[in-house]
Motif scaffolding. Structure first.
Motif, PDB file in Angstrom:
ATOM      1  N   ALA A 288       0.818  -0.993  -0.022  1.00  0.00           N
ATOM      2  CA  ALA A 288      -0.031  -0.051  -0.093  1.00  0.00           C
ATOM      3  C   ALA A 288       1.005   1.171   0.038  1.00  0.00           C
ATOM      4  O   ALA A 288       0.549   2.264  -0.672  1.00  0.00           O
ATOM      5  CB  ALA A 288      -0.971  -0.131   0.979  1.00  0.00           C
ATOM      6  N   ILE A 289       1.845   1.199   0.759  1.00  0.00           N
ATOM      7  CA  ILE A 289       2.816   2.277   0.906  1.00  0.00           C
ATOM      8  C   ILE A 289       3.470   2.556  -0.504  1.00  0.00           C
ATOM      9  O   ILE A 289       3.480   3.685  -1.058  1.00  0.00           O
ATOM     10  CB  ILE A 289       3.776   2.283   1.799  1.00  0.00           C
ATOM     11  CG1 ILE A 289       3.401   2.312   3.299  1.00  0.00           C
ATOM     12  CG2 ILE A 289       5.063   3.253   1.844  1.00  0.00           C
ATOM     13  CD1 ILE A 289       4.261   1.629   4.351  1.00  0.00           C
ATOM     14  N   GLN A 290       4.022   1.491  -1.070  1.00  0.00           N
ATOM     15  CA  GLN A 290       4.587   1.849  -2.399  1.00  0.00           C
ATOM     16  C   GLN A 290       3.734   2.200  -3.543  1.00  0.00           C
ATOM     17  O   GLN A 290       3.844   2.959  -4.155  1.00  0.00           O
ATOM     18  CB  GLN A 290       5.213   0.342  -2.912  1.00  0.00           C
ATOM     19  CG  GLN A 290       6.470   0.053  -1.994  1.00  0.00           C
ATOM     20  CD  GLN A 290       6.715  -1.754  -2.147  1.00  0.00           C
ATOM     21  OE1 GLN A 290       6.760  -2.135  -3.465  1.00  0.00           O
ATOM     22  NE2 GLN A 290       7.050  -2.108  -0.966  1.00  0.00           N
ATOM     23  N   THR A 291       2.467   1.764  -3.543  1.00  0.00           N
ATOM     24  CA  THR A 291       1.635   2.174  -4.418  1.00  0.00           C
ATOM     25  C   THR A 291       0.929   3.678  -4.199  1.00  0.00           C
ATOM     26  O   THR A 291       0.961   4.343  -5.202  1.00  0.00           O
ATOM     27  CB  THR A 291       0.217   1.183  -4.498  1.00  0.00           C
ATOM     28  OG1 THR A 291       0.549  -0.211  -4.693  1.00  0.00           O
ATOM     29  CG2 THR A 291      -0.924   1.707  -5.319  1.00  0.00           C
ATOM     30  N   GLU A 292       0.893   4.249  -3.121  1.00  0.00           N
ATOM     31  CA  GLU A 292       0.221   5.523  -2.832  1.00  0.00           C
ATOM     32  C   GLU A 292       1.504   6.373  -3.072  1.00  0.00           C
ATOM     33  O   GLU A 292       1.467   7.513  -3.617  1.00  0.00           O
ATOM     34  CB  GLU A 292      -0.340   5.674  -1.614  1.00  0.00           C
ATOM     35  CG  GLU A 292      -1.089   6.848  -1.425  1.00  0.00           C
ATOM     36  CD  GLU A 292      -2.423   6.951  -2.254  1.00  0.00           C
ATOM     37  OE1 GLU A 292      -2.548   7.826  -3.112  1.00  0.00           O
ATOM     38  OE2 GLU A 292      -2.982   5.920  -2.200  1.00  0.00           O
ATOM     39  N   ALA A 293       2.688   6.037  -2.718  1.00  0.00           N
ATOM     40  CA  ALA A 293       3.746   6.974  -2.941  1.00  0.00           C
ATOM     41  C   ALA A 293       4.140   7.037  -4.508  1.00  0.00           C
ATOM     42  O   ALA A 293       4.431   8.183  -5.072  1.00  0.00           O
ATOM     43  CB  ALA A 293       5.303   6.186  -2.329  1.00  0.00           C
ATOM     44  N   ALA A 294       3.879   5.908  -5.263  1.00  0.00           N
ATOM     45  CA  ALA A 294       4.106   5.918  -6.615  1.00  0.00           C
ATOM     46  C   ALA A 294       2.899   7.086  -7.418  1.00  0.00           C
ATOM     47  O   ALA A 294       3.392   7.610  -8.266  1.00  0.00           O
ATOM     48  CB  ALA A 294       3.919   4.576  -7.166  1.00  0.00           C
ATOM     49  N   ARG A 295       1.658   6.846  -6.768  1.00  0.00           N
ATOM     50  CA  ARG A 295       0.876   7.506  -7.418  1.00  0.00           C
ATOM     51  C   ARG A 295       1.136   9.064  -7.142  1.00  0.00           C
ATOM     52  O   ARG A 295       0.839   9.849  -8.085  1.00  0.00           O
ATOM     53  CB  ARG A 295      -0.647   7.268  -6.776  1.00  0.00           C
ATOM     54  CG  ARG A 295      -1.804   8.083  -7.123  1.00  0.00           C
ATOM     55  CD  ARG A 295      -3.106   7.661  -6.536  1.00  0.00           C
ATOM     56  NE  ARG A 295      -3.489   6.199  -6.981  1.00  0.00           N
ATOM     57  CZ  ARG A 295      -3.601   5.236  -6.316  1.00  0.00           C
ATOM     58  NH1 ARG A 295      -3.393   5.124  -5.003  1.00  0.00           N
ATOM     59  NH2 ARG A 295      -4.064   4.110  -6.869  1.00  0.00           N
ATOM     60  N   GLY A 296       1.610   9.470  -5.726  1.00  0.00           N
ATOM     61  CA  GLY A 296       1.896  10.998  -5.211  1.00  0.00           C
ATOM     62  C   GLY A 296       2.871  11.350  -6.477  1.00  0.00           C
ATOM     63  O   GLY A 296       2.827  12.383  -6.917  1.00  0.00           O
ATOM     64  N   GLY A 300       2.111  14.233  -9.314  1.00  0.00           N
ATOM     65  CA  GLY A 300       3.105  15.433  -9.046  1.00  0.00           C
ATOM     66  C   GLY A 300       3.966  15.732 -10.383  1.00  0.00           C
ATOM     67  O   GLY A 300       3.988  16.877 -10.877  1.00  0.00           O
ATOM     68  N   ALA A 301       4.426  14.666 -10.955  1.00  0.00           N
ATOM     69  CA  ALA A 301       5.226  15.006 -11.946  1.00  0.00           C
ATOM     70  C   ALA A 301       4.434  15.285 -13.246  1.00  0.00           C
ATOM     71  O   ALA A 301       4.709  15.973 -14.293  1.00  0.00           O
ATOM     72  CB  ALA A 301       6.010  13.627 -12.321  1.00  0.00           C
ATOM     73  N   ALA A 302       3.159  14.510 -13.644  1.00  0.00           N
ATOM     74  CA  ALA A 302       2.505  14.911 -14.689  1.00  0.00           C
ATOM     75  C   ALA A 302       2.098  16.467 -14.420  1.00  0.00           C
ATOM     76  O   ALA A 302       2.124  17.189 -15.563  1.00  0.00           O
ATOM     77  CB  ALA A 302       1.157  14.093 -14.532  1.00  0.00           C
ATOM     78  N   VAL A 315      11.968  14.742 -13.793  1.00  0.00           N
ATOM     79  CA  VAL A 315      10.825  14.313 -13.094  1.00  0.00           C
ATOM     80  C   VAL A 315      10.056  13.268 -13.966  1.00  0.00           C
ATOM     81  O   VAL A 315       9.442  12.109 -13.535  1.00  0.00           O
ATOM     82  CB  VAL A 315       9.806  15.153 -12.880  1.00  0.00           C
ATOM     83  CG1 VAL A 315      10.426  16.254 -12.018  1.00  0.00           C
ATOM     84  CG2 VAL A 315       9.284  15.992 -14.124  1.00  0.00           C
ATOM     85  N   SER A 316      10.124  13.211 -15.218  1.00  0.00           N
ATOM     86  CA  SER A 316       9.605  12.193 -16.097  1.00  0.00           C
ATOM     87  C   SER A 316      10.472  10.786 -15.951  1.00  0.00           C
ATOM     88  O   SER A 316       9.637   9.762 -15.631  1.00  0.00           O
ATOM     89  CB  SER A 316       9.724  12.283 -17.734  1.00  0.00           C
ATOM     90  OG  SER A 316       9.193  11.561 -18.447  1.00  0.00           O
ATOM     91  N   SER A 317      11.699  10.783 -15.887  1.00  0.00           N
ATOM     92  CA  SER A 317      12.101   9.743 -15.507  1.00  0.00           C
ATOM     93  C   SER A 317      12.188   9.065 -14.173  1.00  0.00           C
ATOM     94  O   SER A 317      12.084   7.999 -13.987  1.00  0.00           O
ATOM     95  CB  SER A 317      14.122   9.961 -15.876  1.00  0.00           C
ATOM     96  OG  SER A 317      14.170  10.065 -17.316  1.00  0.00           O
ATOM     97  N   MET A 318      12.205  10.071 -12.985  1.00  0.00           N
ATOM     98  CA  MET A 318      11.876   9.639 -11.798  1.00  0.00           C
ATOM     99  C   MET A 318      10.729   8.877 -11.549  1.00  0.00           C
ATOM    100  O   MET A 318      10.540   7.865 -10.854  1.00  0.00           O
ATOM    101  CB  MET A 318      11.886  10.722 -10.861  1.00  0.00           C
ATOM    102  CG  MET A 318      13.440  11.688 -10.719  1.00  0.00           C
ATOM    103  SD  MET A 318      13.423  12.933  -9.712  1.00  0.00           S
ATOM    104  CE  MET A 318      12.881  12.642  -8.164  1.00  0.00           C
TER     105      MET A 318
END
Length: 382
Positions: A288-296, A300-302, A315-318
């Protein structure tokens, strides 16, 4: 978490979610097993007007940003990354036209994509040119009243299914990659053909084929942008497109988490649901942590790229690295939580694990993305 979506953004997300639940999820296992292109599902996506999110309003689309596209892709990927990849690859295929194409090219090709009547594809990779884009060997020679293309593109998503192909080729080979240009090649052009459909580990509902150009003649007005500026167009294209791949990782990770948590609530061992055991709780918590961190990070990058497209590379690569690595970890852990059941094709997480691997590879491997991030940091701290 509340990401403060606008009414239009909520509508895009809900439309994609409803379509995923009603159409994609019931068909994904069959398409995967049969290695079958999801043409009917892409037609359903077109009926839902979701192709319009890829195209500016002036050409029949919604005129939304990368963030809005990310929202749609995330929901589609919850159902099937293969289907979502076919949709994403269409957006990738038209990006060179959007970034560098003439008004005539935009008016000619984009309205049909917005309506879902035409699919697009992007032709960069070759046998000796993947991570090293400078290794391309496909050539385009000025034939007077036409361009003559020769070469082969490899592992092209939507190959053989798309009507429009954005192709990079060398117009001045002596200049290396600085002598590359972009072109539109159409399905049915003389001298243009396809290789065999690849038999892939995952994303089997998408089509992957070679593109073969043998004295392929195309009109002169199919040049995208200026001669010799193809590599610049490619780099700008990938900078903008990578949050889309990252969003596929987010949607896939969320789907795997949902399956694993639901299973853990129902599976009883030692007289208790396995979600009551700390070992399982910790695995699910990390997922859950990894999924929500990835979403954030992806969101943010988009949003950053929509506001500052000239400052997209890092930010695109990150977000691509983080979200796709997370998808691989979360899907692997979902199989572990579900044990022997997770390993069986009867349950969707084994497919999710297979689908996740390609996200770390295509549109620039995650190792290459780390190179990009490191190079940007080197410049920032010079």
């Amino acid at each position: 978490m509340d990401y403060f979506l606008t009414e239009e953004q909520r509508m895009i997300k809900e439309t994609a979610r409803d379509l995923t639940e009603a159409k994609i999820i019931p068909k994904r296992a069959e398409l995967d097993e049969r290695n079958e292109f999801a043409g009917e599902l892409l037609a359903d996506i077109a009926k839902a007007d979701l192709f319009a999110v890829l195209v500016p309003e002036a050409y029949g689309g919604m005129g939304v940003g990368i963030f809005d596209i990310v929202l749609a892709l995330e929901e589609l990927a919850r159902g099937c990354v293969g289907v979502a990849t076919s949709f994403a690859a269409c957006g990738l295929g038209i990006l060179p036209i959007l970034i560098s194409g003439s008004e005539e090219l935009k008016e000619k090709y984009l309205p049909a994509v917005a309506e879902g009547k035409s699919l697009a594809a992007f032709g960069l990779t070759e046998a000796n040119a993947g991570s090293d884009a400078a290794g391309i060997r496909t050539t385009a020679v000025d034939g007077g009243d036409c361009w003559i293309l020769n070469g082969t593109k490899q592992w092209i998503t939507n190959g053989g299914e798309a009507q429009i192909y954005s192709i990079i080729a060398l117009t001045s080979p002596e200049k290396g990659i600085r002598g590359a240009s972009m072109f539109v090649v159409e399905d049915g052009d003389p001298g243009f053909s396809y290789g065999k459909k690849e038999n892939k580990m995952g994303i089997r509902a998408s089509a992957t084929r070679e593109l073969v150009m043998k004295d392929c003649r195309i009109p002169k007005d199919r040049l995208i942008g200026r001669k010799g500026h193809g590599f610049i167009t490619v780099m700008k294209t990938l900078d903008v497109s990578r949050p889309g791949i990252a969003s596929l990782g987010v949607g896939l990770a969320q789907a795997a988490l949902d399956e694993a948590a639901s299973y853990a609530k129902q599976r009883v061992q030692f007289g208790k649901p396995i979600i009551s055991f700390q070992a399982v709780q910790h695995m699910l918590a990390d997922m859950a942590i990894q999924t929500e961190a990835a979403r954030g990070l992806v969101y943010g990058a988009a949003r950053h790229i929509d506001a500052h497209p000239e400052d997209a590379s890092k930010v695109s690569s990150m977000c691509k690295v983080f979200a796709t690595d997370a998808a691989m970890k979360v899907t692997t852990d979902a199989v572990q939580v579900m044990g022997g059941y997770g390993y069986m094709k009867e349950y969707p997480v084994e497919k999710m694990m297979r689908d996740a691997k390609i996200l770390q590879i295509y549109e620039g491997t995650n190792q290459i993305q780390r190179n990009v991030i490191g190079q940007e940091l080197n410049r920032e701290y010079a």
